[in-house]
Design a protein around this motif. Structure first.
Motif, PDB file in Angstrom:
ATOM      1  N   PHE A  67     -12.016   3.339  -2.357  1.00 15.11           N
ATOM      2  CA  PHE A  67     -10.841   2.687  -2.625  1.00 15.11           C
ATOM      3  C   PHE A  67     -10.996   0.686  -2.371  1.00 15.11           C
ATOM      4  CE2 PHE A  67      -8.764   5.490  -0.896  1.00 15.11           C
ATOM      5  CZ  PHE A  67      -7.660   5.344  -1.319  1.00 15.11           C
ATOM      6  N   CYS A  68     -12.140   0.129  -2.387  1.00 19.44           N
ATOM      7  CA  CYS A  68     -12.777  -1.345  -1.833  1.00 19.44           C
ATOM      8  C   CYS A  68     -12.770  -0.997  -4.353  1.00 19.44           C
ATOM      9  CB  CYS A  68     -14.101  -1.204  -1.820  1.00 19.44           C
ATOM     10  SG  CYS A  68     -14.356  -1.635   0.110  1.00 19.44           S
ATOM     11  N   LYS A 104      -5.946  -3.038   0.059  1.00 21.35           N
ATOM     12  CA  LYS A 104      -6.632  -2.099   0.094  1.00 21.35           C
ATOM     13  C   LYS A 104      -6.186  -0.449   1.293  1.00 21.35           C
ATOM     14  CE  LYS A 104      -8.583  -4.098  -4.121  1.00 21.35           C
ATOM     15  NZ  LYS A 104     -10.388  -4.951  -3.977  1.00 21.35           N
ATOM     16  N   TRP A 105      -6.879  -2.027   2.373  1.00 20.50           N
ATOM     17  CA  TRP A 105      -7.004  -0.940   3.448  1.00 20.50           C
ATOM     18  C   TRP A 105      -5.505   0.088   4.049  1.00 20.50           C
ATOM     19  CZ3 TRP A 105      -9.688   0.516   7.397  1.00 20.50           C
ATOM     20  CH2 TRP A 105      -8.442   1.232   8.951  1.00 20.50           C
ATOM     21  N   ARG A 122      -1.434   4.974   3.079  1.00 16.57           N
ATOM     22  CA  ARG A 122      -0.600   5.228   1.995  1.00 16.57           C
ATOM     23  C   ARG A 122      -0.886   6.546   0.898  1.00 16.57           C
ATOM     24  NH1 ARG A 122       0.760   0.115   1.129  1.00 16.57           N
ATOM     25  NH2 ARG A 122      -0.703   0.152  -1.230  1.00 16.57           N
ATOM     26  N   ASP A 123      -1.575   6.398   0.153  1.00 17.00           N
ATOM     27  CA  ASP A 123      -2.851   6.882  -0.372  1.00 17.00           C
ATOM     28  C   ASP A 123      -2.545   8.521   0.130  1.00 17.00           C
ATOM     29  OD1 ASP A 123      -1.830   5.306  -2.538  1.00 17.00           O
ATOM     30  OD2 ASP A 123      -3.696   4.607  -3.582  1.00 17.00           O
ATOM     31  N   LEU A 124      -3.760   8.450   1.061  1.00 15.91           N
ATOM     32  CA  LEU A 124      -3.703   9.837   1.983  1.00 15.91           C
ATOM     33  C   LEU A 124      -2.850  10.710   2.664  1.00 15.91           C
ATOM     34  CD1 LEU A 124      -7.178   8.453   2.794  1.00 15.91           C
ATOM     35  CD2 LEU A 124      -6.312  10.267   0.592  1.00 15.91           C
ATOM     36  N   THR A 156      -1.515  -0.484  11.153  1.00 15.41           N
ATOM     37  CA  THR A 156      -2.226  -0.579  10.103  1.00 15.41           C
ATOM     38  C   THR A 156      -2.462  -2.346  10.041  1.00 15.41           C
ATOM     39  OG1 THR A 156      -1.314  -0.365   7.847  1.00 15.41           O
ATOM     40  CG2 THR A 156      -2.430   0.928   9.087  1.00 15.41           C
ATOM     41  N   ASP A 157      -1.611  -3.266   9.719  1.00 16.10           N
ATOM     42  CA  ASP A 157      -1.833  -4.467   9.422  1.00 16.10           C
ATOM     43  C   ASP A 157      -2.375  -5.089  11.014  1.00 16.10           C
ATOM     44  OD1 ASP A 157      -0.620  -4.030   6.945  1.00 16.10           O
ATOM     45  OD2 ASP A 157       1.068  -4.880   7.329  1.00 16.10           O
TER      46      ASP A 157
END
Length: 171
Positions: free
Chosen positions: A13-14, A31-32, A37-39, A51-52
């Motif tokens: 992801f980095c 990216k965090w 979102r992707d997972l 998360t933010d």
């Protein structure tokens, strides 16, 4: 789950969107959020706002830092587990879900056009007006002959409806 698997996911992801795979393994806030979102780790209790907030907490990183390293990433995951499951001890559940998921995805990205749309646009049988004159019966372009009007009168400099050719000098 091993620390190595988690570190591989972290690095993938980095590196997403970075110019090279050799970039330093640090993760920014976008990216965090993309990782969660992707997972598909968000639900009604645990949202992108959470998360933010966790990413910017002083336990995770200082105010001057824009990115986190792997150690800070693990600390942030503990805080996410506490918010999502109610206890920091459940961080292993979150790590298992992260490691079970795939790397970063590109859903919603622009795809290459299909041949059908291009075929429709380049089918000269559907052209009308002067455009259909640019192609022969087989659909091949005529080139310059299809774009210019090579009328004899046009070559002489007279307009189409002019009837007095060669009469000017006779006066």
């Amino acid at each position: 789950m091993s620390d190595g698997q988690l570190q591989d996911v972290f690095k993938s992801f980095c590196a997403f969107g970075a110019g090279s795979k050799d970039a330093a393994p640090v993760m920014d806030n976008s990216k965090w959020g993309k990782m969660f979102r992707d997972l598909k780790l968000y639900d009604k209790k645990f949202t992108s706002t959470d998360t933010d907030i966790i990413f910017n907490r002083p336990e995770v990183k200082s105010k001057t830092d824009r990115k986190i390293n792997f150690a800070q990433f693990k600390k942030a995951l503990e805080l996410c587990a506490e918010k999502k499951y109610g206890s920091k001890d459940d961080v292993q559940k979150l790590i298992e879900k992260i490691c079970a998921g795939k790397g970063p995805g590109t859903s919603g990205a622009t795809k290459a056009s299909k041949a059908g749309g291009v075929d429709r646009l380049t089918d000269s049988s559907k052209y009308t007006g002067s455009h259909k004159e640019r192609f022969d019966e087989s659909g091949k372009g005529k080139g310059l002959d299809g774009r210019k009007d090579f009328d004899a009168k046009a070559a002489e400099g007279y307009v189409g409806g002019y009837k007095g050719k060669d009469t000017y000098d006779k006066k």
